[in-house]
Design a protein around this motif. Structure first.
Motif, PDB file in Angstrom:
ATOM      1  N   THR A 103       0.891  -1.320  -0.129  1.00 36.28           N
ATOM      2  CA  THR A 103       0.032   0.091   0.129  1.00 36.28           C
ATOM      3  C   THR A 103       0.915   1.158  -0.126  1.00 36.28           C
ATOM      4  O   THR A 103       0.581   2.271  -0.800  1.00 36.28           O
ATOM      5  CB  THR A 103      -0.892  -0.036   1.224  1.00 36.28           C
ATOM      6  OG1 THR A 103      -1.817  -1.022   1.075  1.00 36.28           O
ATOM      7  CG2 THR A 103      -1.775   1.266   1.419  1.00 36.28           C
ATOM      8  N   LEU A 104       2.011   1.193   0.666  1.00 34.84           N
ATOM      9  CA  LEU A 104       2.940   2.466   0.768  1.00 34.84           C
ATOM     10  C   LEU A 104       3.437   2.584  -0.489  1.00 34.84           C
ATOM     11  O   LEU A 104       3.473   3.745  -0.901  1.00 34.84           O
ATOM     12  CB  LEU A 104       3.845   2.306   1.878  1.00 34.84           C
ATOM     13  CG  LEU A 104       4.879   3.200   2.112  1.00 34.84           C
ATOM     14  CD1 LEU A 104       4.134   4.797   2.625  1.00 34.84           C
ATOM     15  CD2 LEU A 104       6.085   3.037   2.994  1.00 34.84           C
ATOM     16  N   LEU A 105       3.911   1.515  -1.115  1.00 34.50           N
ATOM     17  CA  LEU A 105       4.291   1.741  -2.481  1.00 34.50           C
ATOM     18  C   LEU A 105       3.621   2.111  -3.614  1.00 34.50           C
ATOM     19  O   LEU A 105       3.935   3.051  -4.426  1.00 34.50           O
ATOM     20  CB  LEU A 105       4.971   0.291  -2.939  1.00 34.50           C
ATOM     21  CG  LEU A 105       6.309  -0.204  -2.108  1.00 34.50           C
ATOM     22  CD1 LEU A 105       6.903  -1.554  -2.622  1.00 34.50           C
ATOM     23  CD2 LEU A 105       7.428   0.760  -2.599  1.00 34.50           C
ATOM     24  N   ASN A 106       2.379   1.910  -3.393  1.00 32.18           N
ATOM     25  CA  ASN A 106       1.346   2.195  -4.343  1.00 32.18           C
ATOM     26  C   ASN A 106       0.745   3.726  -4.466  1.00 32.18           C
ATOM     27  O   ASN A 106       0.628   4.194  -5.165  1.00 32.18           O
ATOM     28  CB  ASN A 106      -0.028   1.202  -4.311  1.00 32.18           C
ATOM     29  CG  ASN A 106       0.209  -0.137  -5.070  1.00 32.18           C
ATOM     30  OD1 ASN A 106       1.216  -0.327  -5.752  1.00 32.18           O
ATOM     31  ND2 ASN A 106      -0.738  -1.051  -4.887  1.00 32.18           N
ATOM     32  N   THR A 107       0.621   3.828  -2.906  1.00 31.99           N
ATOM     33  CA  THR A 107       0.137   5.420  -2.788  1.00 31.99           C
ATOM     34  C   THR A 107       1.032   6.408  -2.693  1.00 31.99           C
ATOM     35  O   THR A 107       0.903   7.483  -2.976  1.00 31.99           O
ATOM     36  CB  THR A 107      -0.814   5.284  -1.303  1.00 31.99           C
ATOM     37  OG1 THR A 107       0.263   5.013  -0.262  1.00 31.99           O
ATOM     38  CG2 THR A 107      -1.972   4.546  -1.653  1.00 31.99           C
ATOM     39  N   GLN A 108       2.553   6.057  -2.534  1.00 25.84           N
ATOM     40  CA  GLN A 108       3.563   7.037  -2.229  1.00 25.84           C
ATOM     41  C   GLN A 108       3.173   8.321  -1.342  1.00 25.84           C
ATOM     42  O   GLN A 108       3.196   9.461  -1.587  1.00 25.84           O
ATOM     43  CB  GLN A 108       3.975   7.462  -3.809  1.00 25.84           C
ATOM     44  CG  GLN A 108       4.701   6.593  -4.584  1.00 25.84           C
ATOM     45  CD  GLN A 108       5.876   6.082  -4.279  1.00 25.84           C
ATOM     46  OE1 GLN A 108       6.732   6.844  -3.771  1.00 25.84           O
ATOM     47  NE2 GLN A 108       6.015   4.775  -4.169  1.00 25.84           N
TER      48      GLN A 108
END
Length: 338
Positions: free
Chosen positions: A251-256
């Motif tokens: 989720t962190l990588l997707n949402t930045q």
């Protein structure tokens, strides 16, 4: 979903329930060899329903996994989060991003089930002489997951960015074009390695749990919807819980997430699973890896149960339809012109 079908042992013939038979025997046995088109159609329908029915809970899960949430987007429970989102942002806000999910889930799950069935059957013939093989199931699921995630990963990126609180995107195409222009096409696959790292163990735990439940609830491997629902729900809950840390990193990588990255003194765009793990730990310690675990389990249990029951039903229904058409064709050939 990463899901799979059960090995089957009975014929395709329709049979009338006999008096005195058990409840399980009143169901038709699963078809042993469904066609490729059947697997793809059943898989596509199951995939779309799996992702859409529980989509509002998935939206809550994405927000609860935020490492540095806005004070107005801090939630204590799934139900409370849904209530607040609907009250403050509108009735349809929990469904934002559903359109890209449907567009991705259909083809992704069609490829997944078709690939899984073909590889599983080939490996089972070699390893177990056509019988059930955990090794064949695991290898087939792993290969199918690579294809599934290759299609679904861009959809996940767009979906999660649109689910976040105060998402700056006006809609689907605005999100796609903005991300492409500012971050490049590689942004849609920034979390691909993490997604695979999460989904391969997810599938392994899922398959083992599902098989364990089926051996006890449905040892004859008959078409009994109740066992598919219960086994799928249990397998989904276990696999979702143990892979939550990887889902938080994804989720962190997707949402930045800008606020979180700034707090961790990360300049530019975060990439790579190792960097994501370090950033999550730096911001919240070990508890941060289990943010949103309750929402993830609540989402996955009914989703997996729906996917299994829908997939097996459509596979059985479509196979029976094909068999019936074939029998009518044979009858017509036998009688010939009068």
């Amino acid at each position: 979903m990463e899901l799979r079908t059960e090995p089957v042992v009975a014929s395709l013939e329709m049979s009338e329930p006999k008096s005195g038979t058990s409840e399980a025997e009143e169901y038709e046995s699963l078809p042993p060899h469904a066609s490729l088109a059947t697997h793809m159609t059943a898989g596509a329908v199951a995939g779309v329903l799996e992702h859409t029915v529980m989509y509002p809970v998935d939206s809550v899960k994405t927000r609860m996994q935020s490492l540095q949430p806005d004070p107005k987007a801090q939630y204590r429970s799934v139900y409370g989060a849904l209530q607040r989102i609907v009250r403050t942002e509108g009735l349809l806000r929990p469904l934002r991003g559903l359109n890209i999910t449907v567009l991705g889930a259909g083809p992704a799950h069609a490829l997944y089930f078709a690939c899984y069935e073909r590889i599983k059957r080939s490996l089972s013939d070699v390893i177990q002489n056509g019988g059930n093989s955990h090794i064949a199931n695991g290898l087939a699921g792993s290969v199918a997951t690579v294809l599934h995630d290759a299609v679904m990963n861009p959809a996940e990126v767009v979906k999660q960015r649109m689910q976040m609180y105060n998402s700056p995107y006006r809609g689907l195409w605005d999100c796609v074009l903005t991300v492409s222009r500012k971050e490049g096409l590689a942004a849609f696959y920034r979390s691909y390695s993490t997604q695979l790292t999460m989904n391969i163990p997810f599938q392994a735990v899922h398959f083992i749990s599902y098989e364990f439940m089926q051996e006890r609830l449905n040892p004859q491997r008959q078409y009994w919807p109740g066992t598919h629902i219960l086994s799928g729900a249990a397998a989904g809950a276990v696999s979702a819980a143990v892979t939550t840390p990887l889902d938080v990193c994804k989720t962190l990588l997707n949402t930045q997430e800008n606020v979180a990255l700034s707090s961790a003194h990360v300049s530019g765009h975060l990439s790579g699973m190792a960097n994501a793990f370090r950033t999550v730990y730096r911001l919240g310690g070990l508890p941060a890896f289990f943010k949103g675990v309750r929402a993830r389990v609540i989402y996955q249990m009914p989703s997996t149960a729906i996917a299994w029951s829908v997939y097996e039903f459509f596979k059985y229904f479509l196979t029976q339809h094909e068999q019936h058409s074939l029998e009518l064709s044979r009858e017509a050939d036998k009688t010939g012109p009068t």
